[in-house]
Design a protein around this motif. Structure first.
Motif, PDB file in Angstrom:
ATOM      1  N   GLU A 154      -2.320   9.154  -3.007  1.00 19.76           N
ATOM      2  CA  GLU A 154      -2.069   8.751  -4.387  1.00 19.76           C
ATOM      3  C   GLU A 154      -1.587   7.309  -4.383  1.00 19.76           C
ATOM      4  O   GLU A 154      -0.893   6.875  -3.462  1.00 19.76           O
ATOM      5  CB  GLU A 154      -1.011   9.651  -5.038  1.00 19.76           C
ATOM      6  N   ARG A 155      -1.924   6.596  -5.421  1.00 15.29           N
ATOM      7  CA  ARG A 155      -1.562   5.188  -5.527  1.00 15.29           C
ATOM      8  C   ARG A 155      -0.115   5.035  -5.987  1.00 15.29           C
ATOM      9  O   ARG A 155       0.308   5.669  -6.945  1.00 15.29           O
ATOM     10  CB  ARG A 155      -2.493   4.490  -6.510  1.00 15.29           C
ATOM     11  N   ASP A 156       0.618   4.187  -5.287  1.00 12.29           N
ATOM     12  CA  ASP A 156       1.983   3.820  -5.661  1.00 12.29           C
ATOM     13  C   ASP A 156       1.894   2.553  -6.502  1.00 12.29           C
ATOM     14  O   ASP A 156       1.456   1.508  -6.006  1.00 12.29           O
ATOM     15  CB  ASP A 156       2.816   3.583  -4.395  1.00 12.29           C
ATOM     16  N   ASP A 157       2.280   2.632  -7.767  1.00 14.54           N
ATOM     17  CA  ASP A 157       2.173   1.489  -8.667  1.00 14.54           C
ATOM     18  C   ASP A 157       3.013   0.298  -8.221  1.00 14.54           C
ATOM     19  O   ASP A 157       2.642  -0.847  -8.461  1.00 14.54           O
ATOM     20  CB  ASP A 157       2.589   1.888 -10.086  1.00 14.54           C
ATOM     21  N   LEU A 158       4.125   0.550  -7.570  1.00 18.17           N
ATOM     22  CA  LEU A 158       5.007  -0.536  -7.136  1.00 18.17           C
ATOM     23  C   LEU A 158       4.366  -1.387  -6.046  1.00 18.17           C
ATOM     24  O   LEU A 158       4.436  -2.615  -6.072  1.00 18.17           O
ATOM     25  CB  LEU A 158       6.344   0.031  -6.642  1.00 18.17           C
ATOM     26  N   THR A 159       3.697  -0.743  -5.098  1.00 16.75           N
ATOM     27  CA  THR A 159       3.129  -1.477  -3.957  1.00 16.75           C
ATOM     28  C   THR A 159       1.626  -1.733  -4.079  1.00 16.75           C
ATOM     29  O   THR A 159       1.069  -2.458  -3.257  1.00 16.75           O
ATOM     30  CB  THR A 159       3.372  -0.701  -2.651  1.00 16.75           C
ATOM     31  N   ASN A 160       0.976  -1.136  -5.078  1.00 16.24           N
ATOM     32  CA  ASN A 160      -0.487  -1.221  -5.206  1.00 16.24           C
ATOM     33  C   ASN A 160      -1.186  -0.714  -3.951  1.00 16.24           C
ATOM     34  O   ASN A 160      -2.230  -1.228  -3.554  1.00 16.24           O
ATOM     35  CB  ASN A 160      -0.956  -2.649  -5.493  1.00 16.24           C
ATOM     36  N   ALA A 161      -0.599   0.276  -3.312  1.00 15.96           N
ATOM     37  CA  ALA A 161      -1.163   0.851  -2.089  1.00 15.96           C
ATOM     38  C   ALA A 161      -1.130   2.372  -2.205  1.00 15.96           C
ATOM     39  O   ALA A 161      -0.369   2.939  -2.993  1.00 15.96           O
ATOM     40  CB  ALA A 161      -0.372   0.394  -0.868  1.00 15.96           C
ATOM     41  N   TYR A 162      -1.942   3.015  -1.381  1.00 14.93           N
ATOM     42  CA  TYR A 162      -1.958   4.474  -1.359  1.00 14.93           C
ATOM     43  C   TYR A 162      -0.892   5.004  -0.411  1.00 14.93           C
ATOM     44  O   TYR A 162      -0.613   4.402   0.626  1.00 14.93           O
ATOM     45  CB  TYR A 162      -3.324   5.001  -0.909  1.00 14.93           C
ATOM     46  N   VAL A 163      -0.318   6.144  -0.796  1.00 12.79           N
ATOM     47  CA  VAL A 163       0.587   6.876   0.077  1.00 12.79           C
ATOM     48  C   VAL A 163      -0.024   8.250   0.311  1.00 12.79           C
ATOM     49  O   VAL A 163      -0.619   8.852  -0.585  1.00 12.79           O
ATOM     50  CB  VAL A 163       2.015   7.003  -0.520  1.00 12.79           C
ATOM     51  N   ALA A 164       0.095   8.718   1.537  1.00 18.67           N
ATOM     52  CA  ALA A 164      -0.471  10.023   1.892  1.00 18.67           C
ATOM     53  C   ALA A 164       0.337  11.136   1.240  1.00 18.67           C
ATOM     54  O   ALA A 164       1.568  11.101   1.260  1.00 18.67           O
ATOM     55  CB  ALA A 164      -0.478  10.193   3.407  1.00 18.67           C
ATOM     56  N   THR A 165      -0.372  12.105   0.667  1.00 18.94           N
ATOM     57  CA  THR A 165       0.311  13.255   0.068  1.00 18.94           C
ATOM     58  C   THR A 165      -0.039  14.552   0.779  1.00 18.94           C
ATOM     59  O   THR A 165       0.542  15.583   0.467  1.00 18.94           O
ATOM     60  CB  THR A 165      -0.020  13.382  -1.435  1.00 18.94           C
ATOM     61  N   GLY A 166      -0.986  14.484   1.735  1.00 22.68           N
ATOM     62  CA  GLY A 166      -1.297  15.685   2.496  1.00 22.68           C
ATOM     63  C   GLY A 166      -2.625  15.606   3.202  1.00 22.68           C
ATOM     64  O   GLY A 166      -3.479  14.785   2.870  1.00 22.68           O
TER      65      GLY A 166
END
Length: 189
Positions: A154-166
């Protein structure tokens, strides 16, 4: 070595623009634009990849609520110099049957099925570009001994990067971009 055909020469010093892709009727199917450069996906399609894209497209289409469109192998205009072609996408906008692309602002999920020839682009280049364009969800599917492993981001709006959710191997069960439940062990049967 033969000279490049005229159509392969960029029309300007800074390379190709998104709108140029629709004018390149000579270009091979699945031509993408990355940083103003044409990327040709010339390797033969593998059966596993093809079957997975079809099965996933069908599963997502069956579960998509009204207001969501599921498509495969259409490009997404991220900006003027980037127009990649994810294997599957979900959009909140319906485009015409003659359209060849979606605008990034309507796309809520892109899916890439990793192949040996696209591994670097699918794992590094495209996720960064999709996130920077504001696409909220990215799934990367790896072939683990013939079985799909879906890496969900999912995209993190603060960093403009994706974070793994699973990472899902037996059953995919996610709430976004809409509730999706897929038995992965049965997906390719």
């Amino acid at each position: 070595m033969a000279a490049l055909p005229d159509w392969m020469h960029p029309p300007r010093e800074e390379g190709w623009y998104s709108e140029d892709l629709d004018m390149l009727v000579e270009a091979p199917r699945h031509t993408e634009l990355i940083d103003g450069v044409l990327v040709f996906n010339m390797s033969p399609q593998r059966r596993w990849h093809s079957r997975l894209v079809t099965a996933l497209t069908n599963a997502l289409t069956a579960q998509a609520p009204d207001g969501f469109e599921v498509d495969r192998e259409l490009t997404v205009v991220l900006d003027r110099r980037n127009r990649p072609e994810p294997d599957v996408l979900v959009s909140t906008t319906r485009i015409s049957d003659q359209a060849s692309y979606y605008d990034a602002d309507s796309v809520v999920l892109v899916v890439e099925v990793v192949s040996p020839e696209s591994a670097h682009r699918d794992r590094s280049v495209k996720p960064q570009k999709y996130a920077e364009a504001g696409i909220s969800n990215y799934w990367r599917i790896e072939n683990e001994d013939g079985a799909p492993a879906i890496h969900v981001y999912e995209r993190d709006d603060l960093t403009n990067a994706y974070v793994a959710t699973g990472i899902f191997r037996d059953r995919l069960d996610v709430p976004v971009p809409f509730p999706v439940k897929i038995d992965l062990t049965d997906l390719l049967r």
